[in-house]
Design a protein around this motif. Structure first.
Motif, PDB file in Angstrom:
ATOM      1  N   GLY A 120      -0.059 -30.821  13.315  1.00 42.76           N
ATOM      2  CA  GLY A 120      -1.015 -30.615  14.394  1.00 42.76           C
ATOM      3  C   GLY A 120      -1.076 -31.727  15.414  1.00 42.76           C
ATOM      4  O   GLY A 120      -2.039 -31.820  16.173  1.00 42.76           O
ATOM      5  N   LEU A 121      -0.048 -32.562  15.468  1.00 38.66           N
ATOM      6  CA  LEU A 121      -0.027 -33.649  16.444  1.00 38.66           C
ATOM      7  C   LEU A 121       0.543 -33.196  17.785  1.00 38.66           C
ATOM      8  O   LEU A 121       0.235 -33.783  18.828  1.00 38.66           O
ATOM      9  N   ILE A 122       1.399 -32.199  17.737  1.00 37.66           N
ATOM     10  CA  ILE A 122       2.019 -31.632  18.929  1.00 37.66           C
ATOM     11  C   ILE A 122       1.825 -30.121  18.875  1.00 37.66           C
ATOM     12  O   ILE A 122       2.076 -29.497  17.842  1.00 37.66           O
ATOM     13  N   GLY A 123       1.383 -29.533  19.971  1.00 37.25           N
ATOM     14  CA  GLY A 123       1.220 -28.084  20.014  1.00 37.25           C
ATOM     15  C   GLY A 123       2.562 -27.375  20.033  1.00 37.25           C
ATOM     16  O   GLY A 123       3.530 -27.880  20.625  1.00 37.25           O
ATOM     17  N   PRO A 124       2.667 -26.207  19.393  1.00 39.12           N
ATOM     18  CA  PRO A 124       3.950 -25.481  19.361  1.00 39.12           C
ATOM     19  C   PRO A 124       4.505 -25.196  20.753  1.00 39.12           C
ATOM     20  O   PRO A 124       5.723 -25.174  20.938  1.00 39.12           O
ATOM     21  N   ARG A 125       3.634 -24.986  21.716  1.00 37.13           N
ATOM     22  CA  ARG A 125       4.102 -24.696  23.074  1.00 37.13           C
ATOM     23  C   ARG A 125       4.701 -25.915  23.766  1.00 37.13           C
ATOM     24  O   ARG A 125       5.341 -25.784  24.819  1.00 37.13           O
ATOM     25  N   GLU A 126       4.474 -27.099  23.191  1.00 35.44           N
ATOM     26  CA  GLU A 126       5.000 -28.317  23.793  1.00 35.44           C
ATOM     27  C   GLU A 126       6.461 -28.573  23.433  1.00 35.44           C
ATOM     28  O   GLU A 126       7.137 -29.358  24.103  1.00 35.44           O
ATOM     29  N   THR A 127       6.945 -27.939  22.372  1.00 38.38           N
ATOM     30  CA  THR A 127       8.287 -28.271  21.901  1.00 38.38           C
ATOM     31  C   THR A 127       9.394 -28.029  22.936  1.00 38.38           C
ATOM     32  O   THR A 127      10.318 -28.838  23.030  1.00 38.38           O
ATOM     33  N   PRO A 128       9.334 -26.957  23.737  1.00 37.98           N
ATOM     34  CA  PRO A 128      10.418 -26.780  24.713  1.00 37.98           C
ATOM     35  C   PRO A 128      10.428 -27.857  25.802  1.00 37.98           C
ATOM     36  O   PRO A 128      11.445 -28.040  26.476  1.00 37.98           O
ATOM     37  N   ARG A 129       9.310 -28.537  25.987  1.00 39.45           N
ATOM     38  CA  ARG A 129       9.255 -29.547  27.048  1.00 39.45           C
ATOM     39  C   ARG A 129       8.977 -30.950  26.512  1.00 39.45           C
ATOM     40  O   ARG A 129       8.428 -31.795  27.230  1.00 39.45           O
ATOM     41  N   LEU A 130       9.372 -31.203  25.272  1.00 40.97           N
ATOM     42  CA  LEU A 130       9.161 -32.526  24.688  1.00 40.97           C
ATOM     43  C   LEU A 130       9.836 -33.621  25.511  1.00 40.97           C
ATOM     44  O   LEU A 130       9.248 -34.675  25.765  1.00 40.97           O
ATOM     45  N   TRP A 131      11.079 -33.391  25.898  1.00 42.12           N
ATOM     46  CA  TRP A 131      11.796 -34.412  26.653  1.00 42.12           C
ATOM     47  C   TRP A 131      11.187 -34.611  28.031  1.00 42.12           C
ATOM     48  O   TRP A 131      10.929 -35.745  28.443  1.00 42.12           O
ATOM     49  N   GLU A 132      10.951 -33.530  28.734  1.00 39.78           N
ATOM     50  CA  GLU A 132      10.486 -33.632  30.118  1.00 39.78           C
ATOM     51  C   GLU A 132       9.072 -34.197  30.201  1.00 39.78           C
ATOM     52  O   GLU A 132       8.804 -35.133  30.964  1.00 39.78           O
ATOM     53  N   ARG A 133       8.173 -33.654  29.405  1.00 40.68           N
ATOM     54  CA  ARG A 133       6.753 -33.982  29.553  1.00 40.68           C
ATOM     55  C   ARG A 133       6.334 -35.203  28.747  1.00 40.68           C
ATOM     56  O   ARG A 133       5.359 -35.870  29.095  1.00 40.68           O
ATOM     57  N   HIS A 134       7.050 -35.494  27.682  1.00 36.21           N
ATOM     58  CA  HIS A 134       6.605 -36.555  26.781  1.00 36.21           C
ATOM     59  C   HIS A 134       7.583 -37.733  26.729  1.00 36.21           C
ATOM     60  O   HIS A 134       7.225 -38.844  27.135  1.00 36.21           O
ATOM     61  N   LEU A 135       8.800 -37.543  26.221  1.00 41.11           N
ATOM     62  CA  LEU A 135       9.678 -38.687  26.018  1.00 41.11           C
ATOM     63  C   LEU A 135      10.076 -39.371  27.325  1.00 41.11           C
ATOM     64  O   LEU A 135       9.923 -40.591  27.462  1.00 41.11           O
ATOM     65  N   LEU A 136      10.576 -38.621  28.290  1.00 41.63           N
ATOM     66  CA  LEU A 136      11.015 -39.248  29.535  1.00 41.63           C
ATOM     67  C   LEU A 136       9.833 -39.769  30.331  1.00 41.63           C
ATOM     68  O   LEU A 136       9.905 -40.849  30.940  1.00 41.63           O
ATOM     69  N   ASN A 137       8.747 -39.025  30.329  1.00 41.63           N
ATOM     70  CA  ASN A 137       7.539 -39.433  31.048  1.00 41.63           C
ATOM     71  C   ASN A 137       6.996 -40.753  30.521  1.00 41.63           C
ATOM     72  O   ASN A 137       6.466 -41.574  31.271  1.00 41.63           O
ATOM     73  N   CYS A 138       7.127 -40.978  29.214  1.00 42.07           N
ATOM     74  CA  CYS A 138       6.681 -42.238  28.618  1.00 42.07           C
ATOM     75  C   CYS A 138       7.714 -43.347  28.799  1.00 42.07           C
ATOM     76  O   CYS A 138       7.361 -44.506  29.039  1.00 42.07           O
ATOM     77  N   ALA A 139       8.989 -43.009  28.677  1.00 38.36           N
ATOM     78  CA  ALA A 139      10.043 -44.030  28.717  1.00 38.36           C
ATOM     79  C   ALA A 139      10.106 -44.756  30.056  1.00 38.36           C
ATOM     80  O   ALA A 139      10.423 -45.951  30.102  1.00 38.36           O
ATOM     81  N   VAL A 140       9.786 -44.068  31.154  1.00 39.85           N
ATOM     82  CA  VAL A 140       9.878 -44.720  32.465  1.00 39.85           C
ATOM     83  C   VAL A 140       8.845 -45.827  32.628  1.00 39.85           C
ATOM     84  O   VAL A 140       9.001 -46.713  33.485  1.00 39.85           O
ATOM     85  N   VAL A 141       7.799 -45.820  31.796  1.00 41.16           N
ATOM     86  CA  VAL A 141       6.783 -46.873  31.872  1.00 41.16           C
ATOM     87  C   VAL A 141       7.385 -48.231  31.518  1.00 41.16           C
ATOM     88  O   VAL A 141       6.856 -49.279  31.894  1.00 41.16           O
ATOM     89  N   ALA A 142       8.518 -48.231  30.828  1.00 37.08           N
ATOM     90  CA  ALA A 142       9.177 -49.484  30.443  1.00 37.08           C
ATOM     91  C   ALA A 142       9.484 -50.362  31.644  1.00 37.08           C
ATOM     92  O   ALA A 142       9.557 -51.594  31.515  1.00 37.08           O
ATOM     93  N   GLU A 143       9.639 -49.765  32.815  1.00 40.68           N
ATOM     94  CA  GLU A 143       9.955 -50.575  34.004  1.00 40.68           C
ATOM     95  C   GLU A 143       8.792 -51.477  34.411  1.00 40.68           C
ATOM     96  O   GLU A 143       8.967 -52.418  35.184  1.00 40.68           O
ATOM     97  N   ARG A 144       7.593 -51.214  33.902  1.00 37.61           N
ATOM     98  CA  ARG A 144       6.420 -52.036  34.218  1.00 37.61           C
ATOM     99  C   ARG A 144       6.154 -53.094  33.147  1.00 37.61           C
ATOM    100  O   ARG A 144       5.145 -53.810  33.216  1.00 37.61           O
ATOM    101  N   ILE A 145       7.041 -53.215  32.169  1.00 43.00           N
ATOM    102  CA  ILE A 145       6.809 -54.120  31.037  1.00 43.00           C
ATOM    103  C   ILE A 145       7.869 -55.216  31.039  1.00 43.00           C
ATOM    104  O   ILE A 145       9.066 -54.930  31.052  1.00 43.00           O
ATOM    105  N   PRO A 146       7.446 -56.492  31.024  1.00 42.63           N
ATOM    106  CA  PRO A 146       8.421 -57.588  31.073  1.00 42.63           C
ATOM    107  C   PRO A 146       9.221 -57.726  29.790  1.00 42.63           C
ATOM    108  O   PRO A 146       8.822 -57.232  28.731  1.00 42.63           O
TER     109      PRO A 146
END
Length: 237
Positions: free
Chosen positions: A35-61
């Protein structure tokens, strides 16, 4: 992973792309079952979650200590740990079923050296206890946790002076800055700044609000034992 996202994923995760894919698989299986991720989120895990979070790395030294508040399934903290092996990350999460998932994910992904989990609220992490020093970090991250004023009250005490709160926000980010800037400054933060992360890599870019911790406001002090009317501390014999 959708083929159209492969180039962005390679750019963000580099030679740790297989590790990111293993984490995505965990989210799509155990994450959904628990129950941590909704079933409807699985098709967009990369777009909405992983990539969206990974780009924040550019703000971290480079080499920063990071605390991720309200980590949930590990977003963005665990994603950042995968994308940036130079970081030391602490995932702060109060719910037992979520911390259990996070601990198992860290072990299965082989990240136990650089990632740890603190079960509790942000206030507890910042206050410390008799057996544990207060937590603090150069960067404190949060994603979809609370409005900016409440978020700052929870997160700024965890930010080392001169460090930053880096909060992933949605379309209301600019309005939140307008509404809550005074509250953030009262809490010891500087004027919140809006940034777009991942421009030219993902579309749309991620919206991030950053707050520098400029002052320590009302530092927590250990409570002194109360004295009875006779002048003796309660509990003294």
């Amino acid at each position: 992973m959708p083929p159209e996202l492969a180039e962005a994923a390679r750019a963000l995760f580099g030679d740790r792309l297989d590790l990111a894919a293993a984490y995505a698989e965990l989210l799509a299986t155990d994450g959904v079952v628990r129950g941590l991720i909704g079933p409807r989120e699985t098709p967009r895990l990369w777009e909405r979650h992983l990539l969206n979070c990974a780009v924040v790395a550019e703000r971290i030294p480079e080499g920063a200590r990071v605390i991720d508040v309200g980590s949930g399934a590990g977003l963005p903290g665990l994603v950042l740990a995968i994308a940036r092996p130079d970081l030391t990350v602490t995932l702060v999460e109060p719910l037992a079923r979520r911390t259990a998932f996070l601990i198992e994910a860290i072990q299965r992904l082989g990240l136990t050296r650089d990632v740890r989990v603190f079960r509790g609220r942000a206030e507890e992490a910042a206050a410390g206890s008799r057996d544990r020093e207060p937590l603090s970090a150069d960067i404190v991250t949060a994603r979809a946790v609370a409005p900016l004023d409440r978020l700052a009250s929870w997160c700024l005490p965890l930010v080392a002076p001169g460090g930053r709160l880096v909060a992933l926000k949605g379309a209301s980010a600019a309005d939140e800055i307008t509404e809550h800037t005074e509250a953030v400054i009262r809490l010891g933060g500087g004027t919140p700044e809006l940034h777009r992360c991942g421009e030219g890599v993902i579309e749309p870019p991620a919206t991030v609000v950053e707050v520098v911790r400029e002052r320590v406001v009302n530092p927590r002090r250990p409570k002194k034992p109360k004295r009875s009317r006779g002048g003796r501390r309660r509990g003294d014999r």
